[in-house]
Design an enzyme around this catalytic site. Structure first.
Site, PDB file in Angstrom:
ATOM      1  N   ASN A   1     -55.972  76.368 -47.167  1.00 49.59           N
ATOM      2  CA  ASN A   1     -54.912  77.276 -46.724  1.00 49.59           C
ATOM      3  C   ASN A   1     -54.431  76.746 -45.379  1.00 49.59           C
ATOM      4  O   ASN A   1     -55.105  76.923 -44.371  1.00 49.59           O
ATOM      5  CB  ASN A   1     -55.477  78.699 -46.588  1.00 49.59           C
ATOM      6  CG  ASN A   1     -54.475  79.658 -45.957  1.00 49.59           C
ATOM      7  OD1 ASN A   1     -53.301  79.314 -45.778  1.00 49.59           O
ATOM      8  ND2 ASN A   1     -54.927  80.861 -45.621  1.00 49.59           N
ATOM      9  N   TRP A   2     -53.282  76.087 -45.412  1.00 56.30           N
ATOM     10  CA  TRP A   2     -52.786  75.446 -44.194  1.00 56.30           C
ATOM     11  C   TRP A   2     -52.308  76.470 -43.152  1.00 56.30           C
ATOM     12  O   TRP A   2     -52.087  76.136 -42.010  1.00 56.30           O
ATOM     13  CB  TRP A   2     -51.629  74.499 -44.520  1.00 56.30           C
ATOM     14  CG  TRP A   2     -52.020  73.244 -45.239  1.00 56.30           C
ATOM     15  CD1 TRP A   2     -53.254  72.928 -45.759  1.00 56.30           C
ATOM     16  CD2 TRP A   2     -51.163  72.128 -45.532  1.00 56.30           C
ATOM     17  NE1 TRP A   2     -53.210  71.691 -46.342  1.00 56.30           N
ATOM     18  CE2 TRP A   2     -51.948  71.174 -46.227  1.00 56.30           C
ATOM     19  CE3 TRP A   2     -49.816  71.838 -45.286  1.00 56.30           C
ATOM     20  CZ2 TRP A   2     -51.412  69.955 -46.665  1.00 56.30           C
ATOM     21  CZ3 TRP A   2     -49.292  70.634 -45.724  1.00 56.30           C
ATOM     22  CH2 TRP A   2     -50.080  69.704 -46.407  1.00 56.30           C
ATOM     23  N   LYS A   3     -52.106  77.709 -43.594  1.00 57.40           N
ATOM     24  CA  LYS A   3     -51.525  78.753 -42.721  1.00 57.40           C
ATOM     25  C   LYS A   3     -50.212  78.213 -42.126  1.00 57.40           C
ATOM     26  O   LYS A   3     -49.532  77.442 -42.797  1.00 57.40           O
ATOM     27  CB  LYS A   3     -52.539  79.190 -41.667  1.00 57.40           C
ATOM     28  CG  LYS A   3     -53.877  79.602 -42.318  1.00 57.40           C
ATOM     29  CD  LYS A   3     -54.809  80.353 -41.422  1.00 57.40           C
ATOM     30  CE  LYS A   3     -56.079  80.718 -42.197  1.00 57.40           C
ATOM     31  NZ  LYS A   3     -57.016  81.513 -41.436  1.00 57.40           N
TER      32      LYS A   3
ATOM     33  N   HIS B   1     -54.306  87.826 -48.276  1.00 54.79           N
ATOM     34  CA  HIS B   1     -55.076  87.226 -47.173  1.00 54.79           C
ATOM     35  C   HIS B   1     -55.220  88.256 -46.055  1.00 54.79           C
ATOM     36  O   HIS B   1     -54.302  89.039 -45.804  1.00 54.79           O
ATOM     37  CB  HIS B   1     -54.389  85.960 -46.649  1.00 54.79           C
ATOM     38  CG  HIS B   1     -55.272  85.197 -45.715  1.00 54.79           C
ATOM     39  ND1 HIS B   1     -55.417  85.545 -44.394  1.00 54.79           N
ATOM     40  CD2 HIS B   1     -56.102  84.145 -45.929  1.00 54.79           C
ATOM     41  CE1 HIS B   1     -56.303  84.712 -43.839  1.00 54.79           C
ATOM     42  NE2 HIS B   1     -56.724  83.858 -44.743  1.00 54.79           N
TER      43      HIS B   1
ATOM     44  N   GLY C   1     -59.478  77.138 -44.167  1.00 55.65           N
ATOM     45  CA  GLY C   1     -58.374  77.187 -43.213  1.00 55.65           C
ATOM     46  C   GLY C   1     -58.351  75.929 -42.360  1.00 55.65           C
ATOM     47  O   GLY C   1     -57.935  74.856 -42.805  1.00 55.65           O
TER      48      GLY C   1
HETATM   49  P1  13P Z   1     -60.916  79.153 -41.357  1.00 55.18           P
HETATM   50  O1  13P Z   1     -61.502  78.185 -42.352  1.00 55.18           O
HETATM   51  O2  13P Z   1     -60.031  78.504 -40.347  1.00 55.18           O
HETATM   52  O3  13P Z   1     -61.954  80.045 -40.780  1.00 55.18           O
HETATM   53  O4  13P Z   1     -59.919  80.103 -42.208  1.00 55.18           O
HETATM   54  C1  13P Z   1     -60.379  80.693 -43.363  1.00 55.18           C
HETATM   55  C2  13P Z   1     -59.220  81.302 -44.054  1.00 55.18           C
HETATM   56  O5  13P Z   1     -58.652  82.269 -43.604  1.00 55.18           O
HETATM   57  C3  13P Z   1     -58.757  80.654 -45.304  1.00 55.18           C
HETATM   58  O6  13P Z   1     -57.848  81.465 -45.965  1.00 55.18           O
END
Ligand code: 13P
Length: 248
Positions: free
Chosen positions: A9-11, A92, A230
């Site tokens: 999930n690149w956000k 999410h 993430g």
């Molecule tokens: P992190 O791996 O940066 O903690 O994020 C997890 C996440 O929200 C994946 O959707």
């Protein structure tokens, strides 16, 4: 046997130039390993062009609960399909907490995603307060029930569930393998009371500060079937190592 599936999930990260470097590194390193990247909407065309024909599938991080119409700024399920998406993240915790998405809205998004042929990655998970008050299972059950109520338990045969404890997201504080396994087993057990076959085959990912260094012990748990990653999904070596740990 259930397959293992890791999704990135690149956000809200990336640029055309950065993505090109990352994707070109992932493609050969993950040849033959099924994985997913969920990218910001504007980069869907780029990932489609680069990853087409590879073992890496792609998807989005959100979608509209509407199918079309006067909904300024929204993106529909059919638009995601146009760009070759197979997956879309729904519910999410950042969408739930920062953008006020309710269990009911998340369920609507799940339904429109499936209706378009997409596989929703349904995120569930408790906050730190909720964990400390001992309501983790009640929260996760409520989030699942909202979807089961409108879509039916059988719909989970075409979905992925991601258990992401909110206190572990982006904090560097991973749930221990035992903590994660306990909730994963709860989720599978809850679904098994409704349909044991669906429960048995359901891919339940763990998300929250997964890194190359902790992936193997998480993936070794019997009810952890992969990860939703993430920060570490933006670093080619990290993401590749996590996908390989899951594939082992
Ligand atoms: P992190 O791996 O940066 O903690 O994020 C997890 C996440 O929200 C994946 O959707």
């Amino acid at each position: 046997m259930r397959k293992k599936l890791v999704a990135g999930n690149w956000k809200m990260h990336g640029s055309l130039a950065e993505n090109a470097v990352l994707l070109e590194a992932l493609k050969p390193a993950l040849a033959g390993i099924e994985a997913v990247v969920c990218v910001p909407f504007p980069y869907l065309a780029q990932v489609q062009a680069v990853l087409g024909g590879s073992s890496i599938a792609w998807g989005a991080q959100n979608l509209s609960e509407q199918t079309k119409g006067a909904f300024t700024g929204e993106v529909s399920a059919s638009m995601l399909v146009d760009f070759g998406c197979r997956y879309v993240i729904v519910g999410h915790s950042e969408r739930r907490s920062l953008y006020g998405e309710s269990d009911e809205l998340v369920a609507s998004k799940y339904v429109v995603a499936q209706a378009a042929g997409l596989t929703p990655i349904l995120c569930v998970g408790e906050s730190l307060d909720e964990r400390e008050s001992g309501v983790t299972e009640a929260v996760v059950a409520r989030q699942l029930d909202a979807v089961i109520k409108v879509a039916g338990v059988e719909s989970l045969a075409q979905a992925v569930v991601a258990y992401e404890p909110v206190w572990a997201i982006g904090t560097g504080k991973t749930a221990s393998p035992e903590q994660a396994q306990a909730v994963h087993a709860f989720i599978r057990g809850k679904i098994a009371t409704l349909n044991s076959k669906v429960a048995d085959q359901l891919v339940i990912q763990y998300g929250g500060s997964v890194k190359a260094a902790n992936a193997a012990e998480l993936m070794a748990q019997p009810d952890i079937d992969g990860g939703l990653i993430g920060g570490a999904s933006l670093v080619a070596d990290e993401f590749v190592a996590i996908c390989r740990a899951a594939a082992k």
